[in-house]
Design an enzyme around this catalytic site. Structure first.
Site, PDB file in Angstrom:
ATOM      1  N   GLU A 119       8.134  16.100 -26.355  1.00  0.00           N
ATOM      2  CA  GLU A 119       7.634  16.656 -25.098  1.00  0.00           C
ATOM      3  C   GLU A 119       8.303  17.988 -24.769  1.00  0.00           C
ATOM      4  O   GLU A 119       7.677  18.892 -24.207  1.00  0.00           O
ATOM      5  CB  GLU A 119       7.841  15.659 -23.957  1.00  0.00           C
ATOM      6  CG  GLU A 119       7.098  14.339 -24.111  1.00  0.00           C
ATOM      7  CD  GLU A 119       5.596  14.447 -23.875  1.00  0.00           C
ATOM      8  OE1 GLU A 119       5.091  15.564 -23.613  1.00  0.00           O
ATOM      9  OE2 GLU A 119       4.914  13.405 -23.966  1.00  0.00           O
ATOM     10  N   GLU A 169      -5.238  16.499 -12.081  1.00  0.00           N
ATOM     11  CA  GLU A 169      -5.700  16.677 -13.466  1.00  0.00           C
ATOM     12  C   GLU A 169      -7.203  16.959 -13.551  1.00  0.00           C
ATOM     13  O   GLU A 169      -7.927  16.387 -14.361  1.00  0.00           O
ATOM     14  CB  GLU A 169      -5.340  15.439 -14.304  1.00  0.00           C
ATOM     15  CG  GLU A 169      -5.234  15.738 -15.786  1.00  0.00           C
ATOM     16  CD  GLU A 169      -4.658  14.583 -16.587  1.00  0.00           C
ATOM     17  OE1 GLU A 169      -3.947  14.862 -17.552  1.00  0.00           O
ATOM     18  OE2 GLU A 169      -4.900  13.417 -16.233  1.00  0.00           O
ATOM     19  N   LYS A 175       2.447  10.983 -11.939  1.00  0.00           N
ATOM     20  CA  LYS A 175       1.612  10.008 -12.644  1.00  0.00           C
ATOM     21  C   LYS A 175       2.372   8.704 -12.809  1.00  0.00           C
ATOM     22  O   LYS A 175       3.501   8.693 -13.294  1.00  0.00           O
ATOM     23  CB  LYS A 175       1.224  10.521 -14.030  1.00  0.00           C
ATOM     24  CG  LYS A 175       0.054  11.478 -14.071  1.00  0.00           C
ATOM     25  CD  LYS A 175      -0.299  11.761 -15.522  1.00  0.00           C
ATOM     26  CE  LYS A 175      -1.478  12.701 -15.648  1.00  0.00           C
ATOM     27  NZ  LYS A 175      -1.801  12.967 -17.078  1.00  0.00           N
ATOM     28  N   LYS A 189       6.116  22.295 -16.609  1.00  0.00           N
ATOM     29  CA  LYS A 189       5.252  21.236 -16.087  1.00  0.00           C
ATOM     30  C   LYS A 189       5.022  21.398 -14.593  1.00  0.00           C
ATOM     31  O   LYS A 189       3.900  21.224 -14.101  1.00  0.00           O
ATOM     32  CB  LYS A 189       5.861  19.860 -16.377  1.00  0.00           C
ATOM     33  CG  LYS A 189       4.971  18.735 -15.855  1.00  0.00           C
ATOM     34  CD  LYS A 189       5.335  17.391 -16.411  1.00  0.00           C
ATOM     35  CE  LYS A 189       4.301  16.360 -15.979  1.00  0.00           C
ATOM     36  NZ  LYS A 189       4.571  15.019 -16.534  1.00  0.00           N
ATOM     37  N   ARG A 222       0.809  -1.228   0.000  1.00  0.00           N
ATOM     38  CA  ARG A 222       0.000   0.000   0.000  1.00  0.00           C
ATOM     39  C   ARG A 222       0.845   1.283   0.000  1.00  0.00           C
ATOM     40  O   ARG A 222       0.398   2.325   0.439  1.00  0.00           O
ATOM     41  CB  ARG A 222      -0.987   0.018   1.172  1.00  0.00           C
ATOM     42  CG  ARG A 222      -2.039  -1.083   1.099  1.00  0.00           C
ATOM     43  CD  ARG A 222      -3.207  -0.785   2.021  1.00  0.00           C
ATOM     44  NE  ARG A 222      -4.258  -1.779   1.866  1.00  0.00           N
ATOM     45  CZ  ARG A 222      -4.453  -2.808   2.675  1.00  0.00           C
ATOM     46  NH1 ARG A 222      -3.646  -2.974   3.713  1.00  0.00           N
ATOM     47  NH2 ARG A 222      -5.434  -3.650   2.462  1.00  0.00           N
ATOM     48  N   HIS A 240       6.507   6.905 -28.421  1.00  0.00           N
ATOM     49  CA  HIS A 240       5.565   7.864 -27.839  1.00  0.00           C
ATOM     50  C   HIS A 240       5.699   9.257 -28.449  1.00  0.00           C
ATOM     51  O   HIS A 240       4.710   9.856 -28.895  1.00  0.00           O
ATOM     52  CB  HIS A 240       5.783   7.940 -26.326  1.00  0.00           C
ATOM     53  CG  HIS A 240       4.949   8.977 -25.642  1.00  0.00           C
ATOM     54  ND1 HIS A 240       3.595   8.818 -25.434  1.00  0.00           N
ATOM     55  CD2 HIS A 240       5.278  10.194 -25.118  1.00  0.00           C
ATOM     56  CE1 HIS A 240       3.120   9.884 -24.817  1.00  0.00           C
ATOM     57  NE2 HIS A 240       4.113  10.739 -24.619  1.00  0.00           N
ATOM     58  N   HIS A 264      -1.770   9.263 -28.566  1.00  0.00           N
ATOM     59  CA  HIS A 264      -1.863   7.983 -27.863  1.00  0.00           C
ATOM     60  C   HIS A 264      -2.556   6.931 -28.721  1.00  0.00           C
ATOM     61  O   HIS A 264      -2.193   5.741 -28.691  1.00  0.00           O
ATOM     62  CB  HIS A 264      -2.626   8.151 -26.543  1.00  0.00           C
ATOM     63  CG  HIS A 264      -1.752   8.528 -25.390  1.00  0.00           C
ATOM     64  ND1 HIS A 264      -2.257   8.959 -24.179  1.00  0.00           N
ATOM     65  CD2 HIS A 264      -0.406   8.536 -25.245  1.00  0.00           C
ATOM     66  CE1 HIS A 264      -1.257   9.215 -23.352  1.00  0.00           C
ATOM     67  NE2 HIS A 264      -0.130   8.967 -23.974  1.00  0.00           N
ATOM     68  N   ASN A 302      -1.493  17.430 -21.872  1.00  0.00           N
ATOM     69  CA  ASN A 302      -1.834  16.372 -22.813  1.00  0.00           C
ATOM     70  C   ASN A 302      -1.925  16.879 -24.250  1.00  0.00           C
ATOM     71  O   ASN A 302      -2.463  16.190 -25.120  1.00  0.00           O
ATOM     72  CB  ASN A 302      -3.161  15.716 -22.406  1.00  0.00           C
ATOM     73  CG  ASN A 302      -3.014  14.852 -21.171  1.00  0.00           C
ATOM     74  OD1 ASN A 302      -2.364  13.819 -21.191  1.00  0.00           O
ATOM     75  ND2 ASN A 302      -3.615  15.289 -20.074  1.00  0.00           N
ATOM     76  N   ARG A 358      -3.959  20.892 -15.570  1.00  0.00           N
ATOM     77  CA  ARG A 358      -2.974  19.842 -15.865  1.00  0.00           C
ATOM     78  C   ARG A 358      -3.296  19.131 -17.178  1.00  0.00           C
ATOM     79  O   ARG A 358      -2.404  18.568 -17.821  1.00  0.00           O
ATOM     80  CB  ARG A 358      -2.894  18.831 -14.719  1.00  0.00           C
ATOM     81  CG  ARG A 358      -1.816  17.771 -14.971  1.00  0.00           C
ATOM     82  CD  ARG A 358      -1.461  16.956 -13.768  1.00  0.00           C
ATOM     83  NE  ARG A 358      -0.371  16.034 -14.089  1.00  0.00           N
ATOM     84  CZ  ARG A 358       0.304  15.335 -13.204  1.00  0.00           C
ATOM     85  NH1 ARG A 358       0.035  15.428 -11.918  1.00  0.00           N
ATOM     86  NH2 ARG A 358       1.274  14.526 -13.584  1.00  0.00           N
ATOM     87  N   HIS A 372      -1.673  14.538 -27.226  1.00  0.00           N
ATOM     88  CA  HIS A 372      -1.728  13.167 -26.723  1.00  0.00           C
ATOM     89  C   HIS A 372      -3.021  12.420 -27.051  1.00  0.00           C
ATOM     90  O   HIS A 372      -3.013  11.185 -27.080  1.00  0.00           O
ATOM     91  CB  HIS A 372      -1.504  13.161 -25.204  1.00  0.00           C
ATOM     92  CG  HIS A 372      -0.083  13.383 -24.813  1.00  0.00           C
ATOM     93  ND1 HIS A 372       0.605  14.542 -25.101  1.00  0.00           N
ATOM     94  CD2 HIS A 372       0.803  12.591 -24.150  1.00  0.00           C
ATOM     95  CE1 HIS A 372       1.834  14.461 -24.630  1.00  0.00           C
ATOM     96  NE2 HIS A 372       1.981  13.284 -24.052  1.00  0.00           N
TER      97      HIS A 372
END
Length: 355
Positions: free
Chosen positions: A178, A231, A136, A221, A115, A256, A246, A239, A235, A242
């Protein structure tokens, strides 16, 4: 160069410099056990460096597959079980040494193991300057990329620029997407500056002034994720490129950044159609071509296949597909884009490459 997050609590340092790996001992010394999770490419290139570091820090190395191939349930279970076999406690630290996929995977291990255990990012690619900051983490599903994951802050991000000198050009290209994205988000001047610095493959391959642009990208960022960690709003701007990217990446299995660059190109067309912008699409095609992005992939795309993947994007809501669009350079918006607009933009995109 050093930065630090400015959350209300649980802040972490971001160190960007040559020989930065020497700082790692400071952040792992109080843990009972430390594990390096390293992808095969990085370990093969830096075996001596990593083995020496492992010996110095009394760390155990776990080698995982390179790239997105590691972000599977099968690899996740295998790695979790291996870690548990060491009879670890929660005072354990997972150190991700590798590219963006390695950081995503190792971070997901860290957040779910007992955890939650300690986590440190040691990015080794240009691409990972983006993914290593912001918390993330995750793995892929058969339905799409990064659909299983969490937000989990690292204890530190240690970005040793020495790792970048061995990168093949294909990985430089992927990472640069990026870096370029952050410049677009910063506005017209930032975009012109980076385009003038990296005008062709030779410039980019030389990595000239790259440390400056990496640092600027990380600052960009960081300013966004501190304001909107989970997000819910701004935020999502990160993307940019993306949603479409993606879908291409997951269906056609291309790197990517290559996919994101095509996604950036696509959003310029959508923005022209929705906001009556006047982006010079040919300029961006020429710029990407001078850097040698494989834009020929665009001719192989099938709209319905790509559209179905876009429907699975994490930014979507009950309205449907949400895209980050630049109303102008430096002014991103998140907007619902209907299917008819996508069809029109897709046809325009492909038409540029069928002349």
């Amino acid at each position: 160069m050093k930065l630090k997050t400015t959350y209300a609590t649980d802040n972490y340092p971001i160190i960007v410099e040559r020989h930065a790996i020497t700082h790692l001992e400071t952040y792992v010394k109080d843990f009972d056990k430390t594990f390096f999770i390293i992808d095969t490419h990085v370990y093969e290139k830096f075996t001596q460096k990593i083995d020496l570091l492992s010996l110095q820090l009394n760390a155990q190395s776990i080698i995982i597959p390179f790239g997105e191939n590691t972000k599977t349930f099968k690899q996740y279970q295998q790695t979790i079980e291996e870690l548990l076999s060491y009879q670890i406690t929660r005072n354990t630290c997972i150190v991700a040494i590798g590219g963006g996929a390695t950081g995503d995977f190792a971070g997901f291990i860290a957040t779910t193991l007992l955890r939650g255990v300690g986590f440190i990012q040691v990015p080794t690619t240009i691409l990972a300057h983006d993914s290593s900051v912001g918390g993330k983490v995750g793995i892929n599903s058969e339905h799409g990329k990064n659909l299983i994951g969490a937000f989990y802050r690292p204890k530190a991000v240690i970005y040793d620029l020495d790792f970048l000198v061995t990168l093949p050009y294909n990985e430089i290209l992927s990472g640069y997407a990026e870096v370029y994205k952050h410049a677009l988000l910063n506005g017209k001047e930032a975009t012109a500056r980076i385009e003038n610095n990296f005008t062709n493959q030779s410039d980019l391959e030389s990595l000239k002034n790259l440390d400056y642009y990496l640092f600027e990208g990380i600052k960009t960022k960081l300013n966004i994720v501190v304001e909107d960690e989970k997000e819910k709003g701004t935020r999502k701007f990160l993307n940019l490129g993306h949603t479409f990217g993606h879908a291409i990446e997951y269906q056609h299995k291309i790197p990517h950044g290559h996919a994101v660059m095509i996604g950036i190109l696509y959003q310029f067309i959508v923005a022209n159609n929705m906001f009556n912008c006047n982006y010079d699409i040919q300029h961006f095609i020429d710029y990407m071509s001078h850097l040698n992005y494989p834009l020929n992939t665009i001719t192989k795309l099938n709209f319905e296949d790509i559209y179905q993947y876009m429907l699975l994007d994490k930014k979507n809501n009950k309205e449907g597909i949400q895209m980050v669009l630049l109303e102008k350079l430096g002014s991103p918006l998140v907007k619902h884009v209907d299917k008819e607009t996508h069809i029109e933009a897709f046809n325009i995109l492909q038409a540029f490459f069928k002349k």
